[in-house]
Write a protein that holds these residues in place. Structure first.
Motif, mmCIF file in Angstrom:
data_model
loop_
_atom_site.group_PDB
_atom_site.id
_atom_site.type_symbol
_atom_site.label_atom_id
_atom_site.label_comp_id
_atom_site.label_asym_id
_atom_site.label_seq_id
_atom_site.Cartn_x
_atom_site.Cartn_y
_atom_site.Cartn_z
ATOM 1 N N VAL A 208 13.379 90.873 5.070
ATOM 2 C CA VAL A 208 12.389 91.875 5.489
ATOM 3 C C VAL A 208 11.686 91.300 6.710
ATOM 4 O O VAL A 208 10.763 90.478 6.571
ATOM 5 N N PRO A 209 12.088 91.687 7.921
ATOM 6 C CA PRO A 209 11.527 91.076 9.134
ATOM 7 C C PRO A 209 10.007 91.132 9.235
ATOM 8 O O PRO A 209 9.394 90.223 9.787
ATOM 9 N N ARG A 210 9.389 92.179 8.686
ATOM 10 C CA ARG A 210 7.935 92.290 8.786
ATOM 11 C C ARG A 210 7.206 91.423 7.757
ATOM 12 O O ARG A 210 5.988 91.275 7.827
ATOM 13 N N SER A 211 7.969 90.867 6.815
ATOM 14 C CA SER A 211 7.400 89.931 5.837
ATOM 15 C C SER A 211 8.253 88.663 5.842
ATOM 16 O O SER A 211 8.970 88.379 4.877
ATOM 17 N N PRO A 212 8.197 87.909 6.927
ATOM 18 C CA PRO A 212 9.111 86.770 7.089
ATOM 19 C C PRO A 212 8.863 85.657 6.078
ATOM 20 O O PRO A 212 7.723 85.251 5.845
ATOM 21 N N GLN A 213 9.951 85.169 5.483
ATOM 22 C CA GLN A 213 9.887 84.048 4.556
ATOM 23 C C GLN A 213 10.410 82.759 5.187
ATOM 24 O O GLN A 213 10.055 81.668 4.742
ATOM 25 N N LEU A 214 11.230 82.890 6.218
ATOM 26 C CA LEU A 214 11.800 81.720 6.888
ATOM 27 C C LEU A 214 11.030 81.365 8.153
ATOM 28 O O LEU A 214 10.500 80.261 8.281
ATOM 29 N N LEU A 215 10.971 82.279 9.069
ATOM 30 C CA LEU A 215 10.353 82.047 10.368
ATOM 31 C C LEU A 215 8.907 82.545 10.302
ATOM 32 O O LEU A 215 8.613 83.693 10.591
ATOM 33 N N GLN A 216 8.014 81.649 9.923
ATOM 34 C CA GLN A 216 6.656 82.030 9.585
ATOM 35 C C GLN A 216 5.692 81.811 10.747
ATOM 36 O O GLN A 216 5.865 80.903 11.554
ATOM 37 N N THR A 217 4.673 82.647 10.781
ATOM 38 C CA THR A 217 3.587 82.484 11.748
ATOM 39 C C THR A 217 2.553 81.509 11.192
ATOM 40 O O THR A 217 2.170 81.612 10.018
ATOM 41 N N VAL A 218 2.142 80.563 12.022
ATOM 42 C CA VAL A 218 1.047 79.665 11.675
ATOM 43 C C VAL A 218 -0.131 80.085 12.553
ATOM 44 O O VAL A 218 -0.147 79.818 13.762
ATOM 45 N N PHE A 219 -1.068 80.775 11.987
ATOM 46 C CA PHE A 219 -2.145 81.385 12.762
ATOM 47 C C PHE A 219 -2.946 80.324 13.519
ATOM 48 O O PHE A 219 -3.317 79.287 12.966
ATOM 49 N N GLY A 220 -3.174 80.607 14.785
ATOM 50 C CA GLY A 220 -3.907 79.694 15.630
ATOM 51 C C GLY A 220 -3.073 78.570 16.200
ATOM 52 O O GLY A 220 -3.567 77.778 17.009
ATOM 53 N N VAL A 221 -1.798 78.501 15.786
ATOM 54 C CA VAL A 221 -0.912 77.424 16.272
ATOM 55 C C VAL A 221 0.345 78.001 16.906
ATOM 56 O O VAL A 221 0.585 77.875 18.099
ATOM 57 N N GLY A 222 1.176 78.644 16.095
ATOM 58 C CA GLY A 222 2.450 79.159 16.597
ATOM 59 C C GLY A 222 3.354 79.557 15.447
ATOM 60 O O GLY A 222 3.019 80.446 14.657
ATOM 61 N N TYR A 223 4.482 78.836 15.290
ATOM 62 C CA TYR A 223 5.485 79.221 14.295
ATOM 63 C C TYR A 223 6.077 77.978 13.638
ATOM 64 O O TYR A 223 6.068 76.882 14.199
ATOM 65 N N ARG A 224 6.603 78.184 12.416
ATOM 66 C CA ARG A 224 7.329 77.114 11.741
ATOM 67 C C ARG A 224 8.511 77.711 10.991
ATOM 68 O O ARG A 224 8.509 78.894 10.634
ATOM 69 N N LEU A 225 9.500 76.874 10.745
ATOM 70 C CA LEU A 225 10.666 77.263 9.962
ATOM 71 C C LEU A 225 10.468 76.693 8.557
ATOM 72 O O LEU A 225 10.444 75.468 8.365
ATOM 73 N N ALA A 226 10.296 77.561 7.581
ATOM 74 C CA ALA A 226 10.048 77.124 6.216
ATOM 75 C C ALA A 226 11.373 76.922 5.487
ATOM 76 O O ALA A 226 12.370 77.561 5.786
ATOM 77 N N GLY A 227 11.361 76.054 4.517
ATOM 78 C CA GLY A 227 12.567 75.813 3.737
ATOM 79 C C GLY A 227 12.578 74.420 3.185
ATOM 80 O O GLY A 227 11.653 73.636 3.397
ATOM 81 N N GLY A 228 13.655 74.083 2.462
ATOM 82 C CA GLY A 228 13.790 72.766 1.870
ATOM 83 C C GLY A 228 14.112 71.710 2.918
ATOM 84 O O GLY A 228 14.207 71.998 4.097
ATOM 85 N N PRO A 229 14.272 70.472 2.492
ATOM 86 C CA PRO A 229 14.605 69.383 3.421
ATOM 87 C C PRO A 229 15.887 69.678 4.171
ATOM 88 O O PRO A 229 16.826 70.257 3.646
ATOM 89 N N ARG A 230 15.937 69.244 5.425
ATOM 90 C CA ARG A 230 17.124 69.464 6.210
ATOM 91 C C ARG A 230 18.228 68.506 5.806
ATOM 92 O O ARG A 230 17.975 67.432 5.257
ATOM 93 N N GLU A 231 19.451 68.878 6.089
ATOM 94 C CA GLU A 231 20.612 68.025 5.857
ATOM 95 C C GLU A 231 21.385 67.932 7.155
ATOM 96 O O GLU A 231 21.420 68.861 7.944
ATOM 97 N N THR A 232 22.016 66.782 7.402
ATOM 98 C CA THR A 232 22.779 66.600 8.627
ATOM 99 C C THR A 232 24.238 66.288 8.298
ATOM 100 O O THR A 232 24.545 65.880 7.186
#
Length: 232
Positions: A208-232
């Motif tokens: 649901v683009p208007r209720s983002p769960q991954l690409l979240q807004t951080v008010f007063g800062v910008g954006y973050r990518l939410a989720g579990g630890p990254r893997e390489t």
């Protein structure tokens, strides 16, 4: 090795000048003079990059950009006499990766083309990471994004934003930081261009683009990518 570049420009003298500079830089160049021909050429023989004039006959540049973007992740460098920020943002919203206003330096155009090709992975590197954050996979070497098992078509600028954020999930990035990471795509842009990229990415990776769960807004800062630890 040079790339295959398609130039869509209705001004024949300008098109010839761009062709000459790009060929001198080692690229193979094809030229068309209207939007319909540009679309047909891209679909028949996809180039490595499209140099696209905004004001084209038959089908104008913005519509060409939209149709080309629907067909894949071809890098697009938009040329236009329009300099207003709203026009810039509209071009980015349609999927253009970089934007130059006329009159421009042919040498700068060549430099922009080089940068777009390099960053788009025209020549894939080796040993590059694969970031996995929640349902999202960002394969840097293959220049590929997978979300919930489905491929996601991203512009080079959008890909660079996801790559940067996926490397540090949970970190809040300012618009300026994200703009800096896309250097080579949006040099004429302001930080507002990042908002356009974020909106487009949410349409592609959020349930649901208007209720983002991954690409979240951080008010007063910008954006973050939410989720579990990254893997390489």
């Amino acid at each position: 090795m040079g790339a295959h570049v398609l130039v869509a420009e209705d001004d024949e003298k300008q098109a010839a000048l761009v062709r000459r500079y790009l060929e001198h830089d080692g690229h193979t160049v094809a030229v068309v003079h209207d939007g319909r021909s540009a679309i047909e050429r891209v679909l028949q023989r996809p180039p490595d990059l499209l140099v696209l004039d905004w004001m084209l006959p038959v089908v104008q540049g913005p519509e060409v950009c939209r149709r080309v973007r629907d067909a894949g992740d071809l890098p697009v460098l938009m040329l236009t006499s329009r300099s207003a920020e709203e026009d810039l943002l509209r071009g980015l919203d349609l999927g253009a990766d970089d934007y130059m206003t006329k009159p421009y330096s042919p040498r700068e155009l060549v430099a922009r083309v080089r940068s777009l090709l390099r960053r788009a992975g025209a020549q894939a590197g080796s040993g590059l990471p694969i970031w996995r954050v929640g349902p999202l996979t960002v394969d840097v070497q293959q220049h590929q994004v997978i979300c919930r098992g489905e491929p996601v078509s991203c512009t080079p600028g959008e890909f660079r934003i996801l790559e940067t954020m996926a490397a540090e999930p949970g970190r809040a990035f300012s618009r300026r930081q994200l703009l800096d990471c896309t250097e080579g795509y949006d040099r004429a842009a302001t930080e507002r261009a990042i908002d356009v990229h974020i909106v487009n990415l949410r349409k592609k990776i959020e349930v649901v683009p208007r209720s983002p769960q991954l690409l979240q807004t951080v008010f007063g800062v910008g954006y973050r990518l939410a989720g579990g630890p990254r893997e390489t």
